[in-house]
Write a protein that holds these residues in place. Structure first.
Motif, PDB file in Angstrom:
ATOM      1  N   MET A 187       0.011 -11.176 -36.927  1.00 41.40           N
ATOM      2  CA  MET A 187       0.419 -10.995 -38.322  1.00 41.40           C
ATOM      3  C   MET A 187       1.024 -12.279 -38.891  1.00 41.40           C
ATOM      4  O   MET A 187       0.858 -12.585 -40.070  1.00 41.40           O
ATOM      5  N   ALA A 188       1.714 -13.047 -38.051  1.00 40.15           N
ATOM      6  CA  ALA A 188       2.397 -14.253 -38.525  1.00 40.15           C
ATOM      7  C   ALA A 188       1.500 -15.485 -38.523  1.00 40.15           C
ATOM      8  O   ALA A 188       1.767 -16.446 -39.248  1.00 40.15           O
ATOM      9  N   THR A 236      12.484  11.521 -30.946  1.00 45.73           N
ATOM     10  CA  THR A 236      13.376  12.686 -30.921  1.00 45.73           C
ATOM     11  C   THR A 236      14.589  12.515 -31.831  1.00 45.73           C
ATOM     12  O   THR A 236      15.341  13.458 -32.040  1.00 45.73           O
ATOM     13  N   SER A 237      14.800  11.288 -32.346  1.00 48.96           N
ATOM     14  CA  SER A 237      15.947  11.054 -33.222  1.00 48.96           C
ATOM     15  C   SER A 237      15.602   9.964 -34.229  1.00 48.96           C
ATOM     16  O   SER A 237      14.655   9.205 -34.050  1.00 48.96           O
ATOM     17  N   ARG A 238      16.415   9.878 -35.282  1.00 47.49           N
ATOM     18  CA  ARG A 238      16.191   8.879 -36.327  1.00 47.49           C
ATOM     19  C   ARG A 238      16.386   7.460 -35.803  1.00 47.49           C
ATOM     20  O   ARG A 238      15.737   6.517 -36.271  1.00 47.49           O
ATOM     21  N   LYS A 239      17.281   7.298 -34.833  1.00 49.66           N
ATOM     22  CA  LYS A 239      17.545   5.967 -34.299  1.00 49.66           C
ATOM     23  C   LYS A 239      16.288   5.346 -33.694  1.00 49.66           C
ATOM     24  O   LYS A 239      16.109   4.124 -33.732  1.00 49.66           O
ATOM     25  N   GLN A 240      15.448   6.195 -33.144  1.00 48.45           N
ATOM     26  CA  GLN A 240      14.222   5.689 -32.525  1.00 48.45           C
ATOM     27  C   GLN A 240      13.217   5.168 -33.557  1.00 48.45           C
ATOM     28  O   GLN A 240      12.239   4.518 -33.185  1.00 48.45           O
ATOM     29  N   LEU A 241      13.452   5.450 -34.834  1.00 47.38           N
ATOM     30  CA  LEU A 241      12.567   4.956 -35.890  1.00 47.38           C
ATOM     31  C   LEU A 241      12.969   3.573 -36.394  1.00 47.38           C
ATOM     32  O   LEU A 241      12.212   2.951 -37.142  1.00 47.38           O
ATOM     33  N   ILE A 242      14.167   3.098 -35.982  1.00 49.54           N
ATOM     34  CA  ILE A 242      14.653   1.819 -36.506  1.00 49.54           C
ATOM     35  C   ILE A 242      13.752   0.660 -36.090  1.00 49.54           C
ATOM     36  O   ILE A 242      13.328  -0.146 -36.925  1.00 49.54           O
ATOM     37  N   GLU A 243      13.452   0.586 -34.798  1.00 50.39           N
ATOM     38  CA  GLU A 243      12.626  -0.525 -34.321  1.00 50.39           C
ATOM     39  C   GLU A 243      11.231  -0.527 -34.949  1.00 50.39           C
ATOM     40  O   GLU A 243      10.809  -1.556 -35.502  1.00 50.39           O
ATOM     41  N   PRO A 244      10.465   0.593 -34.886  1.00 51.21           N
ATOM     42  CA  PRO A 244       9.146   0.567 -35.536  1.00 51.21           C
ATOM     43  C   PRO A 244       9.234   0.318 -37.037  1.00 51.21           C
ATOM     44  O   PRO A 244       8.349  -0.318 -37.613  1.00 51.21           O
ATOM     45  N   GLY A 245      10.311   0.800 -37.665  1.00 52.26           N
ATOM     46  CA  GLY A 245      10.477   0.543 -39.097  1.00 52.26           C
ATOM     47  C   GLY A 245      10.615  -0.939 -39.388  1.00 52.26           C
ATOM     48  O   GLY A 245      10.015  -1.463 -40.342  1.00 52.26           O
ATOM     49  N   ILE A 246      11.391  -1.635 -38.560  1.00 56.63           N
ATOM     50  CA  ILE A 246      11.560  -3.084 -38.729  1.00 56.63           C
ATOM     51  C   ILE A 246      10.235  -3.815 -38.511  1.00 56.63           C
ATOM     52  O   ILE A 246       9.883  -4.741 -39.256  1.00 56.63           O
ATOM     53  N   ILE A 282       7.197  -2.661 -38.962  1.00 56.99           N
ATOM     54  CA  ILE A 282       6.330  -2.412 -40.119  1.00 56.99           C
ATOM     55  C   ILE A 282       6.728  -3.311 -41.287  1.00 56.99           C
ATOM     56  O   ILE A 282       5.867  -3.915 -41.949  1.00 56.99           O
ATOM     57  N   ILE A 283       8.028  -3.410 -41.551  1.00 53.65           N
ATOM     58  CA  ILE A 283       8.517  -4.240 -42.655  1.00 53.65           C
ATOM     59  C   ILE A 283       8.152  -5.717 -42.417  1.00 53.65           C
ATOM     60  O   ILE A 283       7.732  -6.427 -43.340  1.00 53.65           O
ATOM     61  N   VAL A 284       8.306  -6.193 -41.181  1.00 50.73           N
ATOM     62  CA  VAL A 284       7.968  -7.580 -40.851  1.00 50.73           C
ATOM     63  C   VAL A 284       6.474  -7.828 -41.066  1.00 50.73           C
ATOM     64  O   VAL A 284       6.069  -8.859 -41.641  1.00 50.73           O
ATOM     65  N   ALA A 285       5.634  -6.888 -40.601  1.00 53.63           N
ATOM     66  CA  ALA A 285       4.189  -7.036 -40.771  1.00 53.63           C
ATOM     67  C   ALA A 285       3.816  -7.087 -42.250  1.00 53.63           C
ATOM     68  O   ALA A 285       3.019  -7.933 -42.687  1.00 53.63           O
ATOM     69  N   LEU A 286       4.393  -6.188 -43.041  1.00 56.60           N
ATOM     70  CA  LEU A 286       4.134  -6.187 -44.478  1.00 56.60           C
ATOM     71  C   LEU A 286       4.646  -7.475 -45.124  1.00 56.60           C
ATOM     72  O   LEU A 286       4.016  -8.017 -46.040  1.00 56.60           O
TER      73      LEU A 286
END
Length: 406
Positions: free
Chosen positions: A129-130, A176-186, A188-192
């Motif tokens: 991506m970079a 299983t929790s919202r905390k586990q979404l932090i890393e993939p969320g980051i 995705i944002i970096v890729a975008l």
């Protein structure tokens, strides 16, 4: 089902025969190269179909035939546009089919064993991506190509999309929790973010559609979809304010006729070509594709509509829809979360790419410079499409080895 598959395969052969027969008689004298193309492509389809039937009779063989029909439409049009381009595309098609069969035959124990390579996929995502941001070259306003010497080049983001989907499939398979979404969320944002810096709007839309779909499938939370839409809209507005290239794309989309002799020339010529073709087209060799810019890749849908008609354009869309339907059907029947998310992500990637480019060249959405899967010229795009197809084909077989908790 076997009878339907044989019927579709026969229809593909007939389409190829009459298409290349028409193209052969356009040449003076008669062009024998058209016959060579017909022989090679029919042999490729026949051999691949035989391998799938013999070794993987439980797999969804319709997936490959739908892609083969799309490739047939594309290569016939490329042969009509430019012989050398068609020869290159045929070479890429052969490589793509070999890779497709290699993946299908090699991964005998299924795909779930690759779920442990989460951070390898993450590294690949960031790398590809970079890459164009730092060593890419700008073409038609977007800095999304990397040159190899003076002749060859590729789009790193094509590989980045595959790595991102692989990464998200591993990261989201046990949420299983919202905390586990932090890393993939980051991630995705970096890729975008890299796609925005490269001004690659088409790939950004595809990444967003894939990411939102996979997050929703993993969590079943509509709130996350709404949050994603809000963040994407905010990012889009910020990009519009910062980058003049993005403002020009929207300007052309909103008022194409005001800039017909400069910025919107490509879009207007594309719409003219589609309109001139009518329902049934002007006939192979009877149109004027030279007036349409980048007609072998970004705008191939327009020249298909001009010479083969709106009905053929509609057929291209229907084939992509059927391919998406059969692929998602495989995802639904997958035996574990990893392969379910992986197949769904790849299916959405192909479908979204088709919708974005067709929407762009017809004026329904702002124009983006991406290829029409399996149809447009482009080695990187074709190889990535067949790689995605091979994974979907493998999942459709239903033999994935040891399963995870689903």
């Amino acid at each position: 089902m076997t009878k339907r598959l044989r019927t579709l395969q026969l229809l593909i052969y007939l389409f190829l025969f009459f298409g290349f027969l028409n193209l052969a008689f356009l040449g003076k004298p008669i062009d024998p190269t058209a016959g060579v193309f017909f022989g090679v492509i029919t042999a490729i389809i026949a051999v691949t179909s035989w391998v799938l039937k013999k070794y993987y009779p439980m797999g969804d063989r319709l997936i490959f035939l739908l892609a083969a029909m799309l490739c047939s439409i594309g290569i016939i049009m490329l042969f009509r546009l430019d012989r050398d381009t068609a020869v290159k595309q045929l070479g890429w098609l052969v490589i793509g089919i070999v890779m497709f069969l290699f993946v299908v035959l090699y991964l005998k124990k299924g795909l779930v064993k690759y779920a442990k390579y989460r951070y390898v996929f993450l590294a690949g995502t960031i790398l590809f991506m970079a890459m164009a941001t730092f060593i890419g070259v700008e073409i038609l306003g977007a800095k999304n190509w990397v040159r190899i010497g003076t002749t060859y080049g590729f789009q790193p983001s094509e590989f980045g999309k595959i790595f991102l989907i692989l990464y998200l499939s591993t990261a989201l398979s046990h949420i299983t929790s919202r905390k586990q979404l932090i890393e993939p969320g980051i991630v995705i944002i970096v890729a975008l973010g890299f796609m925005v810096l490269q001004k690659d709007l088409g790939t950004a839309l595809i990444i967003f559609a894939v990411a939102v779909t996979m997050v929703y499938l993993a969590t079943s939370k509509k709130l996350y979809v709404l949050i994603s839409l809000g963040l994407f809209s905010g990012g889009g507005l910020a990009s519009y304010a910062v980058f003049g290239h993005i403002r020009r794309r929207f300007m052309i989309w909103l008022n194409p006729w005001d800039y017909v002799y400069n910025e919107s020339y490509q879009l207007v010529q594309s719409m003219y070509a589609i309109a001139m073709g009518g329902l049934f087209g002007r006939g192979l060799g009877m149109g004027h594709p030279g007036y349409v810019a980048v007609n072998e890749s970004d705008f191939i849908f327009s020249v298909i509509c001009e010479e083969m008609g709106l009905l053929m354009g509609l057929a291209v869309l229907i084939l992509h829809f059927l391919l998406f339907y059969r692929s998602i059907r495989s995802a639904i029947h997958a035996e574990n979360n990893f392969t379910k998310l992986l197949t769904a992500g790849l299916s959405v990637m192909i479908a979204t790419q088709a919708l974005v480019i067709v929407g762009g060249v017809t004026g329904f959405i702002p124009l983006t410079g991406i290829t029409l899967p399996f149809v447009s010229y482009g080695g990187t795009s074709l190889l990535i499409s067949f790689l995605a197809l091979s994974i979907i084909q493998k999942v459709s077989e239903g033999d994935e080895g040891d399963t995870q908790d689903g």
